[in-house]
Design an enzyme around this catalytic site. Structure first.
Site, PDB file in Angstrom:
ATOM      1  N   ARG A 290       0.822  -1.223   0.000  1.00  0.00           N
ATOM      2  CA  ARG A 290       0.000   0.000   0.000  1.00  0.00           C
ATOM      3  C   ARG A 290       0.849   1.262   0.000  1.00  0.00           C
ATOM      4  O   ARG A 290       0.421   2.304   0.512  1.00  0.00           O
ATOM      5  CB  ARG A 290      -0.953   0.033   1.203  1.00  0.00           C
ATOM      6  CG  ARG A 290      -2.073  -0.996   1.137  1.00  0.00           C
ATOM      7  CD  ARG A 290      -3.099  -0.725   2.239  1.00  0.00           C
ATOM      8  NE  ARG A 290      -4.045  -1.812   2.339  1.00  0.00           N
ATOM      9  CZ  ARG A 290      -4.632  -2.192   3.475  1.00  0.00           C
ATOM     10  NH1 ARG A 290      -4.325  -1.581   4.608  1.00  0.00           N
ATOM     11  NH2 ARG A 290      -5.499  -3.182   3.495  1.00  0.00           N
TER      12      ARG A 290
ATOM     13  N   ARG B  80      -3.215   6.421   0.807  1.00  0.00           N
ATOM     14  CA  ARG B  80      -3.846   7.486   1.580  1.00  0.00           C
ATOM     15  C   ARG B  80      -2.943   8.188   2.576  1.00  0.00           C
ATOM     16  O   ARG B  80      -3.266   9.270   3.044  1.00  0.00           O
ATOM     17  CB  ARG B  80      -5.062   6.913   2.326  1.00  0.00           C
ATOM     18  CG  ARG B  80      -6.155   6.424   1.389  1.00  0.00           C
ATOM     19  CD  ARG B  80      -7.272   5.753   2.160  1.00  0.00           C
ATOM     20  NE  ARG B  80      -6.811   4.518   2.794  1.00  0.00           N
ATOM     21  CZ  ARG B  80      -7.573   3.784   3.605  1.00  0.00           C
ATOM     22  NH1 ARG B  80      -8.804   4.167   3.874  1.00  0.00           N
ATOM     23  NH2 ARG B  80      -7.103   2.672   4.133  1.00  0.00           N
TER      24      ARG B  80
ATOM     25  N   ARG C  44      -7.108  12.485  -4.904  1.00  0.00           N
ATOM     26  CA  ARG C  44      -8.382  11.818  -4.640  1.00  0.00           C
ATOM     27  C   ARG C  44      -9.532  12.823  -4.584  1.00  0.00           C
ATOM     28  O   ARG C  44     -10.665  12.502  -4.963  1.00  0.00           O
ATOM     29  CB  ARG C  44      -8.287  11.038  -3.328  1.00  0.00           C
ATOM     30  CG  ARG C  44      -9.522  10.215  -2.997  1.00  0.00           C
ATOM     31  CD  ARG C  44      -9.340   9.461  -1.705  1.00  0.00           C
ATOM     32  NE  ARG C  44      -9.165  10.370  -0.572  1.00  0.00           N
ATOM     33  CZ  ARG C  44      -8.888   9.971   0.656  1.00  0.00           C
ATOM     34  NH1 ARG C  44      -8.727   8.700   0.928  1.00  0.00           N
ATOM     35  NH2 ARG C  44      -8.759  10.860   1.629  1.00  0.00           N
TER      36      ARG C  44
ATOM     37  N   ASP D  84      -6.282  -2.924  -7.663  1.00  0.00           N
ATOM     38  CA  ASP D  84      -7.036  -3.597  -6.606  1.00  0.00           C
ATOM     39  C   ASP D  84      -7.092  -5.081  -6.930  1.00  0.00           C
ATOM     40  O   ASP D  84      -7.090  -5.464  -8.113  1.00  0.00           O
ATOM     41  CB  ASP D  84      -8.447  -3.020  -6.498  1.00  0.00           C
ATOM     42  CG  ASP D  84      -9.162  -3.497  -5.238  1.00  0.00           C
ATOM     43  OD1 ASP D  84      -8.939  -2.886  -4.177  1.00  0.00           O
ATOM     44  OD2 ASP D  84      -9.905  -4.483  -5.297  1.00  0.00           O
TER      45      ASP D  84
ATOM     46  N   TYR E  72     -14.788 -12.382  -1.139  1.00  0.00           N
ATOM     47  CA  TYR E  72     -15.415 -11.100  -1.453  1.00  0.00           C
ATOM     48  C   TYR E  72     -16.677 -11.299  -2.292  1.00  0.00           C
ATOM     49  O   TYR E  72     -17.725 -10.709  -2.016  1.00  0.00           O
ATOM     50  CB  TYR E  72     -14.442 -10.210  -2.221  1.00  0.00           C
ATOM     51  CG  TYR E  72     -13.549  -9.371  -1.362  1.00  0.00           C
ATOM     52  CD1 TYR E  72     -14.051  -8.285  -0.648  1.00  0.00           C
ATOM     53  CD2 TYR E  72     -12.189  -9.639  -1.263  1.00  0.00           C
ATOM     54  CE1 TYR E  72     -13.220  -7.497   0.145  1.00  0.00           C
ATOM     55  CE2 TYR E  72     -11.356  -8.849  -0.471  1.00  0.00           C
ATOM     56  CZ  TYR E  72     -11.885  -7.787   0.224  1.00  0.00           C
ATOM     57  OH  TYR E  72     -11.060  -7.013   0.998  1.00  0.00           O
TER      58      TYR E  72
END
Length: 354
Positions: free
Chosen positions: A28, A32, A41, A78, A155
């Site tokens: 990651r 963020r 974003r 992703d 998922y």
């Protein structure tokens, strides 16, 4: 002059070479915790747009490369990205995660799935990886990544993130034949996707089976391991020299089983001591990890101590330095910079400690 220097350290470690210091990247690492990402974003609020628009995805992938010069640059994407290509649509809602309007619950839904044609449904991935290879220009290794079958199935069956995995486990224990069919279709699609990423420029590919750590070791051997092996076998049949990494969160109880997947490197989370992981896995397989992401909220002295302890325990062969999970959202950027610099200087720092 230094800008043009080639850096193959990550590939060398993945192939088991002895190095003066471990290569380093972060799971990651594009994301963020970086202000430049948060600013972007605001302009592009849709995660799907950010990850599937080649220009945006390349820009985001390169943000940490420009800031910290890691040894690995991972494609911003992703694990769920290939699912629409086999007939499983989804959306990602900011702060809520992935949502599947029609979770996979029936035989008819599984029968309706189609083989993956990545050029038809995922050509943006080829553009992203091809551009990254040109932009990085061998100053770092470009990584691709995919989700492993059990985690993607979880998922798609749960329909969203889960805390207890009750729906997929109920299917596993009451309708195992149907779930095995689904896992097989996912494994074949993922193998195609891995090969597509390699052909597009990925030099190493990491498999995330993030939710497989929620299985008992016995169920892991039934529902996760065989399908990891199915992916790895198909990829190695056509791309035997491309290193593969397997990461599972909460994997301390199944490390030895992870090594049976056929991957070149097992990525270790922070719940197992690196020296113990080395002992349990043996010398024939590489390791990645495994600093607790929360360590980056500590002082620089604390971060340095934990990094050097891990480097010392992992040894100088077949070790890629990473966190034991993804970098956390509110991690101070200056601590991330210190993390990378410390790993890069770790051989000198360890010599000073002697």
């Amino acid at each position: 002059m230094e800008k043009c220097m080639k850096n193959y350290r990550l590939l060398q470690a993945a192939r088991g070479e002895v190095l003066e210091r471990p290569p380093v990247w972060m799971m990651r690492q594009a994301g963020r915790y970086m202000k430049v990402y948060r600013d972007l974003r605001q302009k592009y609020p849709s995660f799907r747009e950010r990850s599937e628009n080649p220009d945006l995805a390349v820009e985001i992938s390169l943000q940490p490369f420009h800031a910290f010069k890691p040894d690995g640059v991972i494609m911003f994407s992703d694990i769920l990205t290939p699912l629409p290509g086999i007939g499983i649509p989804f959306d990602i809602i900011e702060s809520k995660g992935p949502i599947f309007e029609n979770p996979i619950r029936t035989q008819a839904q599984i029968d309706a799935l189609t083989p993956l044609d990545p050029e038809a449904s995922l050509s943006f991935v080829r553009q992203i990886l091809t551009t990254l290879r040109k932009e990085v220009d061998d100053q770092a290794t470009v990584l691709g990544f995919v989700g492993a079958p059990w985690t993607l199935a979880a998922y798609a069956i749960e329909g969203k993130s889960s805390k207890d995995y009750a729906i997929i486990k109920s299917m596993a224990f009451s309708q195992p034949a149907m779930l095995h069919q689904f896992l097989g279709k996912l494994a074949d699609a993922i193998a195609i996707y891995v090969r597509y990423q390699i052909d597009s420029g990925a030099q190493i590919v990491q498999l995330f089976d993030s939710w497989a750590g929620q299985l008992t070791p016995e169920d892991f051997k039934i529902f996760a391991l065989p399908y990891q092996q199915r992916v790895v076998e198909q990829v190695k049949a056509t791309h035997p020299n491309t290193p593969l990494i397997l990461y599972i969160n909460g994997s301390a109880g199944i490390l030895e089983l992870m090594a049976q997947s056929g991957v070149d490197i097992v990525s270790v989370d922070w719940t197992v001591d690196m020296a113990v992981a080395r002992q349990r896995l043996g010398a024939s397989i590489g390791v990645q990890g495994n600093l607790d992401p929360c360590a980056l909220f500590g002082s620089q002295e604390f971060i340095r101590s934990r990094i050097l302890d891990t480097v010392r325990k992992a040894g100088n062969q077949g070790h890629i330095f990473n966190l034991g999970h993804g970098v956390l959202q509110n991690t101070p950027e200056e601590n991330v910079a210190f993390f990378f610099e410390t790993v890069k200087q770790s051989n000198y720092l360890l010599n000073d400690c002697k």
